[in-house]
Design a protein around this motif. Structure first.
Motif, mmCIF file in Angstrom:
data_model
loop_
_atom_site.group_PDB
_atom_site.id
_atom_site.type_symbol
_atom_site.label_atom_id
_atom_site.label_comp_id
_atom_site.label_asym_id
_atom_site.label_seq_id
_atom_site.Cartn_x
_atom_site.Cartn_y
_atom_site.Cartn_z
ATOM 1 N N HIS A 65 0.823 -1.202 0.000
ATOM 2 C CA HIS A 65 0.000 0.000 0.000
ATOM 3 C C HIS A 65 0.865 1.263 0.000
ATOM 4 N N LEU A 66 2.003 1.205 0.685
ATOM 5 C CA LEU A 66 2.856 2.384 0.836
ATOM 6 C C LEU A 66 3.950 2.482 -0.215
ATOM 7 N N SER A 67 4.060 1.480 -1.062
ATOM 8 C CA SER A 67 5.134 1.455 -2.049
ATOM 9 C C SER A 67 5.095 2.689 -2.954
ATOM 10 N N GLY A 68 6.265 3.292 -3.157
ATOM 11 C CA GLY A 68 6.386 4.435 -4.046
ATOM 12 C C GLY A 68 5.910 5.752 -3.477
ATOM 13 N N ARG A 69 5.620 5.798 -2.177
ATOM 14 C CA ARG A 69 5.063 7.015 -1.594
ATOM 15 C C ARG A 69 6.069 7.782 -0.746
ATOM 16 N N GLY A 70 7.331 7.383 -0.793
ATOM 17 C CA GLY A 70 8.364 8.120 -0.082
ATOM 18 C C GLY A 70 8.349 7.939 1.415
ATOM 19 N N VAL A 71 7.754 6.844 1.865
ATOM 20 C CA VAL A 71 7.658 6.545 3.294
ATOM 21 C C VAL A 71 8.673 5.469 3.643
ATOM 22 N N ALA A 72 9.438 5.663 4.699
ATOM 23 C CA ALA A 72 10.390 4.648 5.152
ATOM 24 C C ALA A 72 9.663 3.631 6.033
ATOM 25 N N ILE A 73 10.084 2.377 5.948
ATOM 26 C CA ILE A 73 9.459 1.291 6.690
ATOM 27 C C ILE A 73 10.425 0.772 7.750
ATOM 28 N N SER A 74 9.936 0.678 8.984
ATOM 29 C CA SER A 74 10.674 0.029 10.070
ATOM 30 C C SER A 74 9.905 -1.254 10.401
ATOM 31 N N HIS A 75 10.360 -2.367 9.828
ATOM 32 C CA HIS A 75 9.630 -3.622 9.986
ATOM 33 C C HIS A 75 10.084 -4.360 11.235
ATOM 34 N N GLU A 76 9.131 -4.742 12.062
ATOM 35 C CA GLU A 76 9.399 -5.493 13.275
ATOM 36 C C GLU A 76 9.149 -6.974 12.979
ATOM 37 N N ALA A 77 10.212 -7.666 12.567
ATOM 38 C CA ALA A 77 10.065 -9.017 12.039
ATOM 39 C C ALA A 77 9.877 -10.061 13.133
ATOM 40 N N GLY A 78 10.437 -9.836 14.306
ATOM 41 C CA GLY A 78 10.297 -10.795 15.392
ATOM 42 C C GLY A 78 9.097 -10.465 16.233
ATOM 43 N N ALA A 79 9.313 -10.360 17.531
ATOM 44 C CA ALA A 79 8.230 -9.968 18.428
ATOM 45 C C ALA A 79 7.889 -8.499 18.233
ATOM 46 N N ILE A 80 6.615 -8.176 18.394
ATOM 47 C CA ILE A 80 6.200 -6.788 18.286
ATOM 48 C C ILE A 80 6.801 -5.992 19.437
ATOM 49 N N LEU A 81 7.172 -4.752 19.196
ATOM 50 C CA LEU A 81 7.996 -3.985 20.129
ATOM 51 C C LEU A 81 7.232 -2.968 20.952
#
Length: 228
Positions: A65-81
């Motif tokens: 959904h956010l692709s190409g919109r100039g937004v950086a992603i901080s993905h929490e791949a393990g446990a939610i923080l």
């Protein structure tokens, strides 16, 4: 004013029940648009140059959904923080020692909440500035309040005002917390102890869309604002 925004979008949305069984809560639509798009509009209108969104549950949908919109992603791949841990993980992307944070599960009318915070921000007195609404004016909210304000705007725990999910915070308050996952309440307690947690009231409408009933309430609020 701070030049970066942390937009929280990693939660499971469990209070939404079946509505979040196949999608993350920030992609639930209000008045035909995803919650996260309403939040991004506020950031754009406030002139914030850098936006970081954290993701976890059904992250691939948000990434698309956010692709190409100039937004950086901080993905929490393990446990939610949680909010505090999520903010700390995103600091390298935010690149600032003072940032806005915004929850993605609320709808607003009236003055831009991020611009309101920027106008009231005083780094000489404040380590964090929270945007609040009166509990009896908070749509979609079922509690009695979170905070009280004194005559100078300092915050104390318990009172008739509700935290809206928008703030400015100095990130040094995150230092020295050992846990990976923790709430921003830990940060606020530090600021309260130092007499440096402040609040201001939002002059428009606010609706919590954390539960299914909030959808209709938010759409009614937006319709009323447009009719006015």
């Amino acid at each position: 004013m701070p030049g970066a925004l942390m937009l929280f979008a990693a939660g499971f949305g469990t209070r939404m029940g079946a509505l979040t069984a196949d999608r993350p809560k920030p992609l639930i639509e209000i008045a035909g648009r995803a919650l996260i798009d309403h939040a991004l509009d506020l950031a754009t209108d406030a002139g914030i140059a850098r936006i970081v969104v954290n993701t976890h549950y059904r992250a691939e949908q948000l990434h698309a959904h956010l692709s190409g919109r100039g937004v950086a992603i901080s993905h929490e791949a393990g446990a939610i923080l949680d909010t505090g841990g999520g903010l700390r993980k995103a600091l390298p992307l935010l690149g600032s020692d003072t940032v806005f944070t915004l929850n993605s599960d609320a709808i607003w009318t009236g003055p831009n909440p991020l611009a309101r915070l920027a106008e009231a921000w005083d780094p000489g007195r404040m380590d964090a500035l929270l945007l609040l609404v009166a509990a009896d004016a908070a749509r979609g909210y079922r509690g009695t309040g979170d905070f009280a304000l004194d005559a100078e705007g300092r915050i104390s725990r318990a009172g008739p005002s509700v935290y809206t999910g928008a703030q400015i915070v100095r990130t040094h308050l995150l230092d020295g917390i050992a846990e990976d996952a923790f709430s921003l309440n830990r940060v606020w307690d530090r600021a309260i102890a130092a007499g440096r947690l402040f609040g201001v009231l939002h002059a428009g409408g606010w609706c919590d869309v954390g539960h299914p009933g909030g959808i209709a309430e938010a759409e009614a609020m937006l319709a009323g604002a447009h009719d006015g």
